[in-house]
Design an enzyme around this catalytic site. Structure first.
Site, PDB file in Angstrom:
ATOM      1  NE  ARG A  89      30.338  14.062   2.867  1.00  0.00           N
ATOM      2  CZ  ARG A  89      30.452  12.753   3.031  1.00  0.00           C
ATOM      3  NH1 ARG A  89      31.072  12.264   4.085  1.00  0.00           N
ATOM      4  NH2 ARG A  89      29.929  11.927   2.158  1.00  0.00           N
ATOM      5  NE  ARG A 133      32.130   2.376   0.908  1.00  0.00           N
ATOM      6  CZ  ARG A 133      32.416   3.663   1.124  1.00  0.00           C
ATOM      7  NH1 ARG A 133      33.597   4.040   1.515  1.00  0.00           N
ATOM      8  NH2 ARG A 133      31.491   4.561   0.952  1.00  0.00           N
ATOM      9  NE  ARG A 180      27.656   8.197  -1.597  1.00  0.00           N
ATOM     10  CZ  ARG A 180      28.074   9.263  -0.914  1.00  0.00           C
ATOM     11  NH1 ARG A 180      27.480  10.426  -1.050  1.00  0.00           N
ATOM     12  NH2 ARG A 180      29.098   9.154  -0.098  1.00  0.00           N
ATOM     13  NE  ARG A 190      32.158  13.031  -1.677  1.00  0.00           N
ATOM     14  CZ  ARG A 190      32.279  12.088  -0.740  1.00  0.00           C
ATOM     15  NH1 ARG A 190      33.066  12.299   0.328  1.00  0.00           N
ATOM     16  NH2 ARG A 190      31.654  10.954  -0.839  1.00  0.00           N
ATOM     17  CE  LYS A 208      33.229   5.757   5.933  1.00  0.00           C
ATOM     18  NZ  LYS A 208      31.839   6.137   5.644  1.00  0.00           N
TER      19      LYS A 208
HETATM   20  P1  ADP Z   1      31.361   7.960   1.890  1.00  0.00           P
HETATM   21  O1  ADP Z   1      31.854   7.242   3.096  1.00  0.00           O
HETATM   22  O2  ADP Z   1      30.597   9.201   2.231  1.00  0.00           O
HETATM   23  O3  ADP Z   1      30.691   7.060   0.897  1.00  0.00           O
HETATM   24  P2  ADP Z   1      33.915   8.008   0.630  1.00  0.00           P
HETATM   25  O4  ADP Z   1      34.717   9.225   0.382  1.00  0.00           O
HETATM   26  O5  ADP Z   1      34.443   7.003   1.594  1.00  0.00           O
HETATM   27  O6  ADP Z   1      32.543   8.595   1.118  1.00  0.00           O
HETATM   28  O7  ADP Z   1      33.607   7.248  -0.730  1.00  0.00           O
HETATM   29  C1  ADP Z   1      33.105   7.914  -1.860  1.00  0.00           C
HETATM   30  C2  ADP Z   1      32.929   6.949  -3.009  1.00  0.00           C
HETATM   31  O8  ADP Z   1      34.200   6.351  -3.348  1.00  0.00           O
HETATM   32  C3  ADP Z   1      32.019   5.755  -2.721  1.00  0.00           C
HETATM   33  O9  ADP Z   1      30.665   6.045  -2.914  1.00  0.00           O
HETATM   34  C4  ADP Z   1      32.550   4.739  -3.742  1.00  0.00           C
HETATM   35  O10 ADP Z   1      32.096   5.016  -5.045  1.00  0.00           O
HETATM   36  C5  ADP Z   1      34.043   4.976  -3.722  1.00  0.00           C
HETATM   37  N1  ADP Z   1      34.714   4.112  -2.724  1.00  0.00           N
HETATM   38  C6  ADP Z   1      35.391   4.534  -1.624  1.00  0.00           C
HETATM   39  N2  ADP Z   1      35.880   3.488  -0.938  1.00  0.00           N
HETATM   40  C7  ADP Z   1      35.509   2.381  -1.607  1.00  0.00           C
HETATM   41  C8  ADP Z   1      35.702   0.976  -1.415  1.00  0.00           C
HETATM   42  N3  ADP Z   1      36.418   0.501  -0.383  1.00  0.00           N
HETATM   43  N4  ADP Z   1      35.162   0.117  -2.304  1.00  0.00           N
HETATM   44  C9  ADP Z   1      34.470   0.557  -3.366  1.00  0.00           C
HETATM   45  N5  ADP Z   1      34.245   1.855  -3.610  1.00  0.00           N
HETATM   46  C10 ADP Z   1      34.752   2.768  -2.757  1.00  0.00           C
END
Ligand code: ADP
Length: 232
Positions: A135, A95, A183, A172, A19
């Site tokens: 990553r 999400r 996750r 990260r 993404k």
């Molecule tokens: P990934 O898609 O690899 O999980 P992101 O950078 O999109 O990475 O998200 C990292 C973290 O940020 C998630 O594991 C969560 O803790 C938080 N996060 C991001 N977007 C959301 C969301 N829409 N709702 C809840 N938590 C979120």
């Protein structure tokens, strides 16, 4: 006032499905706007804001941040940052079904004239784990570009350094081996419910194979959303 012809692209897929990297490519090629809730969360953490401290605990343990915090962040962003853009990419939002329900209201306010493309990225769990472990992310909170230590086309020109801003890359905390499995479980727990929600609201979902080179995945998405039409 919103104009006709604008696009809202929602990327939906598990951690590591591409993404962020794909969003970056659309931003660079077409000047579109990327709203990444993950990037916003990490920015708050780095700035040490009150919200940042609450978010930090969730992110570090690989959990989702509370729906209400995410909705508030998205609303702030939409109020300030999306004026005048031709297309907006939502990366990592909504999400959960709660977020999707709230988002229906936001759509009416901010995106009533936008054509929505819902892109679901398909990829195996095995490949996701391999990608997430390799990553690397730019440590500059305003950049946060993503790279890979494994995929040649996504490697930085200088190892460990961001091509775009010259800051150091890092892994990260939530991309470490201990967090990934949890996750992915959390992602899949919400995936079916969200997909059902979208199907019930009549939203068309485009499935895109993400287990291919990033260039091919990008081209396939471009065909669906007609990216080239938007350069003015
Ligand atoms: P990934 O898609 O690899 O999980 P992101 O950078 O999109 O990475 O998200 C990292 C973290 O940020 C998630 O594991 C969560 O803790 C938080 N996060 C991001 N977007 C959301 C969301 N829409 N709702 C809840 N938590 C979120």
């Amino acid at each position: 006032m919103q104009e006709e012809g604008k696009k809202l692209v929602l990327f939906f897929g598990p951690p590591g499905s591409g993404k962020g990297a794909l969003s970056q490519m659309f931003v660079e090629k077409f000047g579109w706007l990327q709203l990444s809730t993950g990037n916003l969360c990490r920015k708050h953490c780095k700035e040490g804001t009150d919200i940042g401290q609450q978010i930090n605990i969730a992110i570090k343990s690989g959990k989702l941040v509370s729906d209400q915090l995410i909705i508030n962040m998205v609303m702030d962003y939409l109020k300030n940052d999306t004026n005048g853009c031709q297309a907006v990419i939502l990366d990592g939002f909504p999400r959960t079904v709660f977020q999707a329900e709230e988002f229906v209201d936001l759509l009416k306010i901010y995106y009533s004239k936008f054509t929505i493309f819902f892109i679901k990225l398909l990829i195996t769990r095995e490949e996701l784990v391999a990608r997430v472990l390799t990553r690397r992310t730019c440590s500059n909170k305003s950049c946060q570009s993503v790279y890979s230590e494994r995929e040649e086309s996504c490697m930085p020109l200088v190892p460990g350094i961001c091509d775009k801003c010259g800051n150091k890359l890092f892994q990260r905390d939530d991309d470490a081996i201990d967090s990934i499995s949890g996750r992915l479980d959390i992602y899949y727990e919400h995936e079916n419910k969200l997909l059902n929600f979208y199907k019930n609201t009549g939203q068309k979902i485009y499935n895109v194979n993400s287990q291919d080179t990033i260039e091919n995945v990008f081209k396939n998405i471009e065909k669906i959303i007609g990216g080239e039409c938007d350069i003015d």
